[in-house]
Design a protein around this motif. Sequence first.
Motif, mmCIF file in Angstrom:
data_model
loop_
_atom_site.group_PDB
_atom_site.id
_atom_site.type_symbol
_atom_site.label_atom_id
_atom_site.label_comp_id
_atom_site.label_asym_id
_atom_site.label_seq_id
_atom_site.Cartn_x
_atom_site.Cartn_y
_atom_site.Cartn_z
ATOM 1 N N ALA A 1 0.803 -1.214 0.000
ATOM 2 C CA ALA A 1 0.000 0.000 0.000
ATOM 3 C C ALA A 1 0.838 1.267 0.000
ATOM 4 O O ALA A 1 0.326 2.357 -0.194
ATOM 5 N N ASP A 2 2.136 1.167 0.210
ATOM 6 C CA ASP A 2 2.981 2.358 0.231
ATOM 7 C C ASP A 2 3.507 2.730 -1.142
ATOM 8 O O ASP A 2 4.396 3.567 -1.266
ATOM 9 N N ASP B 1 -2.783 -5.261 -2.311
ATOM 10 C CA ASP B 1 -3.526 -4.381 -1.411
ATOM 11 C C ASP B 1 -4.521 -3.519 -2.173
ATOM 12 O O ASP B 1 -5.607 -3.219 -1.674
ATOM 13 N N TRP B 2 -4.136 -3.104 -3.383
ATOM 14 C CA TRP B 2 -5.048 -2.298 -4.191
ATOM 15 C C TRP B 2 -4.691 -2.411 -5.662
ATOM 16 O O TRP B 2 -3.561 -2.753 -6.027
ATOM 17 N N ALA C 1 -9.458 -1.073 -3.061
ATOM 18 C CA ALA C 1 -8.633 -1.583 -1.969
ATOM 19 C C ALA C 1 -9.423 -2.547 -1.101
ATOM 20 O O ALA C 1 -10.560 -2.247 -0.695
ATOM 21 N N ALA D 1 -1.694 5.335 -3.825
ATOM 22 C CA ALA D 1 -1.394 4.715 -2.539
ATOM 23 C C ALA D 1 -1.724 5.638 -1.382
ATOM 24 O O ALA D 1 -2.261 5.213 -0.356
ATOM 25 N N ALA D 2 -1.426 6.920 -1.527
ATOM 26 C CA ALA D 2 -1.701 7.887 -0.460
ATOM 27 C C ALA D 2 -3.202 8.004 -0.212
ATOM 28 O O ALA D 2 -3.659 8.051 0.950
ATOM 29 N N ARG E 1 -4.517 4.877 1.609
ATOM 30 C CA ARG E 1 -4.250 4.922 3.041
ATOM 31 C C ARG E 1 -5.252 5.813 3.765
ATOM 32 O O ARG E 1 -5.763 5.462 4.830
ATOM 33 N N LYS E 2 -5.545 6.957 3.185
ATOM 34 C CA LYS E 2 -6.489 7.886 3.811
ATOM 35 C C LYS E 2 -7.897 7.304 3.818
ATOM 36 O O LYS E 2 -8.627 7.427 4.816
ATOM 37 N N THR F 1 -8.420 4.301 6.356
ATOM 38 C CA THR F 1 -8.340 4.670 7.772
ATOM 39 C C THR F 1 -9.324 5.761 8.167
ATOM 40 O O THR F 1 -9.391 6.120 9.338
#
Length: 306
Positions: free
Chosen positions: A207-208, A225-226, A239, A297-298, A301-302, A305
Motif C-alpha cells: 500500500a505504500d 492491497d489495491w 482496496a 497509494a496515499a 491509506r487515507k 483509515t
Amino acid sequence: MKPEPPTVLRCAGRTVARYTTRPGLAPDRSPRPYLHPVTTLAGRPVTETVPADHPHHLGVGVAVPDVAGHNFWGGRTFVRDRGSVALDNHGVQRHDGFKLCDPDGFVEELTWTAGGERLLREHRTVAAVALTGTAWALDLTFSLTNVSGRDLSIGSPATNGRPGAAYGGFFWRAPKEPTAPVVFGAGTGADGPGADGGSGADGGSGADGGSGADGEEAVHGARADWVALAGDGWTLVFAGATARTREDPWFVRAAEYPGVGSSLAHDQRLPVAAGETFVRRVVTVVADGRLDRDGAAALVRKAVTS
C-alpha cells in the motif's frame, strides 16, 4: 421487482451516486440492487449499466455467478464440459429495507432467493467519504449469512472449468471509452497472480506504492492491497479494507471491457456452512484526473483509515 426511485448518495455537498433498490429487469439479468451512475466530484460518470457487450453488468454492486448452482450474476452460466449455457437458474437479490438511510450512506438488508428458496441473507453498508477536493471514497461492506438450513458453496466460471474467469463478489463496471484504461497496482502477495495466468508483479511495497505492477495481465488474479483503473479524466483505486478481503485475488478487465471485482471463488469453491456468515469490505477511491502510483497509494491509506 417493482421499480422504485433511486436513493441519492451525496459527498462534499454533491450528488456522487444513485442506488437502485428494485430494478425492473428481466429474470435472466439476475435482478439486484446497484449503484449507477457513480461520478467523480466534478461530475464525470465512472460506471456503466446494461452495456451492449455485457447487458447483465449493473454499475457497482455484489454479484455471484454460482451459489449452489444458482446464478446471481446474470447472463449465461458456465457449465463444466459444456461451456456458457443459457439456463433457467437465475436468482434475485431482494431489497428488504433500509435500517439506516442518510445522505452520505445507508445500511440495507437483503435476501438472496432462487427457485422459491431463501439461500442467503445480506447486511450491506455503503458510505461516501470525502478525501480531498478532487477525490472521495465509496466504502462498501457486505455480510452474507447462509439461511438455507443446509451447507452451500460459492463458485465461479474458473472453479467450473474456465481458467481466468474467477469473477464473483464485489464488482464495478466502468464506462467503455475509445481507449482502454491504464491498469496498475500495489505490490502483490507472495503467491503472485494465482491461477489466472497473469504475468505477476515486479515486487513493490504494497500500500505504500513502490514499483508495484503494471498492466491487465500483471494485476488480474493478483493478491494485492489495491489495484487501479485510470481512464479519460478519472481514476478508480480499489482496496481490500480487511485482511480477509485482501486474500481474495482481483478480477480485472481492461482491453475487452473496463471492470474490476473481487474473486470469492478463485481456484476452489468457497464453502458456506448452514448458519455461517462471511464478510468482505472494499473501499474504492473515486478521483478526478490521472493518479500516479504514489498518489493512488496515499489516497488508499487515507480512505481505509477514515
